[in-house]
Design a protein around this motif. Structure first.
Motif, PDB file in Angstrom:
ATOM      1  N   THR A   1       0.950  -1.021   0.117  1.00 22.67           N
ATOM      2  CA  THR A   1      -0.050  -0.136   0.136  1.00 22.67           C
ATOM      3  C   THR A   1       0.948   1.270   0.156  1.00 22.67           C
ATOM      4  OG1 THR A   1      -1.775  -1.191   1.095  1.00 22.67           O
ATOM      5  CG2 THR A   1      -1.755   1.346   1.130  1.00 22.67           C
ATOM      6  N   TYR A   2       0.743   2.061  -0.830  1.00 23.57           N
ATOM      7  CA  TYR A   2       1.575   3.127  -1.209  1.00 23.57           C
ATOM      8  C   TYR A   2       0.755   4.525  -1.126  1.00 23.57           C
ATOM      9  CZ  TYR A   2       4.899  -0.147  -3.127  1.00 23.57           C
ATOM     10  OH  TYR A   2       5.530  -1.169  -3.466  1.00 23.57           O
ATOM     11  N   ASP A   3       0.970   5.450   0.097  1.00 27.05           N
ATOM     12  CA  ASP A   3       0.475   6.591   0.091  1.00 27.05           C
ATOM     13  C   ASP A   3       1.239   7.652  -0.656  1.00 27.05           C
ATOM     14  OD1 ASP A   3      -1.711   5.800   1.983  1.00 27.05           O
ATOM     15  OD2 ASP A   3       0.143   5.515   3.536  1.00 27.05           O
ATOM     16  N   TYR A   4       0.762   8.485  -1.173  1.00 27.02           N
ATOM     17  CA  TYR A   4       1.443   9.448  -1.974  1.00 27.02           C
ATOM     18  C   TYR A   4       0.977  10.865  -1.716  1.00 27.02           C
ATOM     19  CZ  TYR A   4      -2.114   9.189  -5.621  1.00 27.02           C
ATOM     20  OH  TYR A   4      -3.407   9.353  -6.309  1.00 27.02           O
ATOM     21  N   PHE A   5       1.605  11.970  -2.065  1.00 24.96           N
ATOM     22  CA  PHE A   5       1.104  13.197  -1.967  1.00 24.96           C
ATOM     23  C   PHE A   5       2.039  14.187  -2.959  1.00 24.96           C
ATOM     24  CE2 PHE A   5       5.426  12.965   0.139  1.00 24.96           C
ATOM     25  CZ  PHE A   5       5.821  14.275  -0.211  1.00 24.96           C
ATOM     26  N   CYS A   6       1.510  15.384  -3.070  1.00 27.09           N
ATOM     27  CA  CYS A   6       2.148  16.390  -3.870  1.00 27.09           C
ATOM     28  C   CYS A   6       3.065  17.116  -3.139  1.00 27.09           C
ATOM     29  CB  CYS A   6       0.960  17.374  -4.589  1.00 27.09           C
ATOM     30  SG  CYS A   6       1.567  18.549  -5.752  1.00 27.09           S
ATOM     31  N   LYS A   7       4.217  17.174  -3.728  1.00 24.70           N
ATOM     32  CA  LYS A   7       5.273  18.084  -3.124  1.00 24.70           C
ATOM     33  C   LYS A   7       5.043  19.401  -3.011  1.00 24.70           C
ATOM     34  CE  LYS A   7       9.489  15.454  -3.970  1.00 24.70           C
ATOM     35  NZ  LYS A   7      10.972  15.430  -4.772  1.00 24.70           N
ATOM     36  N   ILE A   8       4.275  19.937  -3.864  1.00 19.39           N
ATOM     37  CA  ILE A   8       3.717  21.251  -3.935  1.00 19.39           C
ATOM     38  C   ILE A   8       2.811  21.736  -3.148  1.00 19.39           C
ATOM     39  CG2 ILE A   8       3.270  23.161  -5.644  1.00 19.39           C
ATOM     40  CD1 ILE A   8       4.477  21.109  -7.851  1.00 19.39           C
ATOM     41  N   HIS A   9       1.714  20.844  -3.032  1.00 15.46           N
ATOM     42  CA  HIS A   9       0.609  21.058  -2.405  1.00 15.46           C
ATOM     43  C   HIS A   9       0.394  19.723  -1.406  1.00 15.46           C
ATOM     44  CE1 HIS A   9       0.088  22.809  -6.220  1.00 15.46           C
ATOM     45  NE2 HIS A   9      -0.240  24.116  -5.409  1.00 15.46           N
ATOM     46  N   PRO A  10       1.027  19.801  -0.396  1.00 22.50           N
ATOM     47  CA  PRO A  10       1.074  18.691   0.530  1.00 22.50           C
ATOM     48  C   PRO A  10      -0.139  17.983   1.188  1.00 22.50           C
ATOM     49  CG  PRO A  10       2.970  20.033   1.070  1.00 22.50           C
ATOM     50  CD  PRO A  10       2.067  20.648   0.307  1.00 22.50           C
ATOM     51  N   ASN A  11      -1.173  19.063   1.081  1.00 20.29           N
ATOM     52  CA  ASN A  11      -2.521  18.426   1.533  1.00 20.29           C
ATOM     53  C   ASN A  11      -3.223  17.612   0.360  1.00 20.29           C
ATOM     54  OD1 ASN A  11      -2.801  20.588  -0.302  1.00 20.29           O
ATOM     55  ND2 ASN A  11      -4.963  21.195   0.543  1.00 20.29           N
ATOM     56  N   MET A  12      -2.735  17.551  -0.909  1.00 17.30           N
ATOM     57  CA  MET A  12      -3.366  16.782  -1.869  1.00 17.30           C
ATOM     58  C   MET A  12      -2.552  15.349  -1.617  1.00 17.30           C
ATOM     59  SD  MET A  12      -3.118  19.402  -5.041  1.00 17.30           S
ATOM     60  CE  MET A  12      -4.174  18.478  -6.015  1.00 17.30           C
ATOM     61  N   THR A  13      -3.244  14.190  -1.475  1.00 18.93           N
ATOM     62  CA  THR A  13      -2.852  13.037  -0.931  1.00 18.93           C
ATOM     63  C   THR A  13      -3.655  11.871  -1.660  1.00 18.93           C
ATOM     64  OG1 THR A  13      -4.336  12.924   0.909  1.00 18.93           O
ATOM     65  CG2 THR A  13      -1.897  13.848   1.281  1.00 18.93           C
ATOM     66  N   GLY A  14      -3.196  10.645  -1.686  1.00 21.91           N
ATOM     67  CA  GLY A  14      -4.066   9.546  -2.520  1.00 21.91           C
ATOM     68  C   GLY A  14      -3.163   8.112  -1.722  1.00 21.91           C
ATOM     69  N   GLN A  15      -3.848   7.098  -2.377  1.00 19.67           N
ATOM     70  CA  GLN A  15      -3.176   5.916  -2.217  1.00 19.67           C
ATOM     71  C   GLN A  15      -3.404   4.717  -3.074  1.00 19.67           C
ATOM     72  OE1 GLN A  15      -5.438   3.312   1.109  1.00 19.67           O
ATOM     73  NE2 GLN A  15      -3.377   3.819   2.286  1.00 19.67           N
ATOM     74  N   ILE A  16      -2.495   4.180  -3.317  1.00 19.69           N
ATOM     75  CA  ILE A  16      -2.554   3.017  -4.415  1.00 19.69           C
ATOM     76  C   ILE A  16      -2.148   1.634  -3.507  1.00 19.69           C
ATOM     77  CG2 ILE A  16      -1.450   1.925  -6.451  1.00 19.69           C
ATOM     78  CD1 ILE A  16      -0.475   4.838  -7.046  1.00 19.69           C
ATOM     79  N   THR A  17      -3.013   0.739  -3.971  1.00 21.00           N
ATOM     80  CA  THR A  17      -2.691  -0.489  -3.289  1.00 21.00           C
ATOM     81  C   THR A  17      -2.394  -1.475  -4.718  1.00 21.00           C
ATOM     82  OG1 THR A  17      -4.454  -0.416  -1.833  1.00 21.00           O
ATOM     83  CG2 THR A  17      -3.902  -2.619  -2.275  1.00 21.00           C
ATOM     84  N   VAL A  18      -1.138  -1.910  -4.218  1.00 17.17           N
ATOM     85  CA  VAL A  18      -0.394  -2.876  -5.395  1.00 17.17           C
ATOM     86  C   VAL A  18      -0.499  -4.333  -5.086  1.00 17.17           C
ATOM     87  CG1 VAL A  18       1.578  -3.284  -6.726  1.00 17.17           C
ATOM     88  CG2 VAL A  18       0.952  -0.792  -6.042  1.00 17.17           C
ATOM     89  N   SER A  19      -1.064  -5.305  -5.791  1.00 16.64           N
ATOM     90  CA  SER A  19      -1.085  -6.570  -5.378  1.00 16.64           C
ATOM     91  C   SER A  19      -0.588  -7.400  -6.396  1.00 16.64           C
ATOM     92  CB  SER A  19      -2.693  -7.022  -5.227  1.00 16.64           C
ATOM     93  OG  SER A  19      -3.422  -6.824  -6.326  1.00 16.64           O
TER      94      SER A  19
END
Length: 67
Positions: A49-67
């Protein structure tokens, strides 16, 4: 978002300003700044499970689940 090991995930920037997709656990795993109307991609080579964000706008986030 879900993906399989070996998949390339592509982000499309439909905004008027640049963004990145940067993995929280490893900030060196990031797209370059994705300009308006452009895309950026990352290939996922391990399950997890990979959480990610935008370096420019750190409040922008998401998650990717890789199986």
């Amino acid at each position: 978002i879900t993906a399989k090991v070996g998949d390339v995930v592509t982000w499309t920037n439909n905004d008027s300003t640049g963004h990145t997709a940067t993995m929280k656990a490893d900030a060196s795993c990031t797209t370059p700044t994705i300009a308006a109307g452009s895309t950026g991609s990352i290939k996922f080579t391990a399950a997890g499970t990979y959480d990610y964000f935008c370096k420019i706008h750190p409040n922008m986030t998401g998650q990717i689940t890789v199986s």
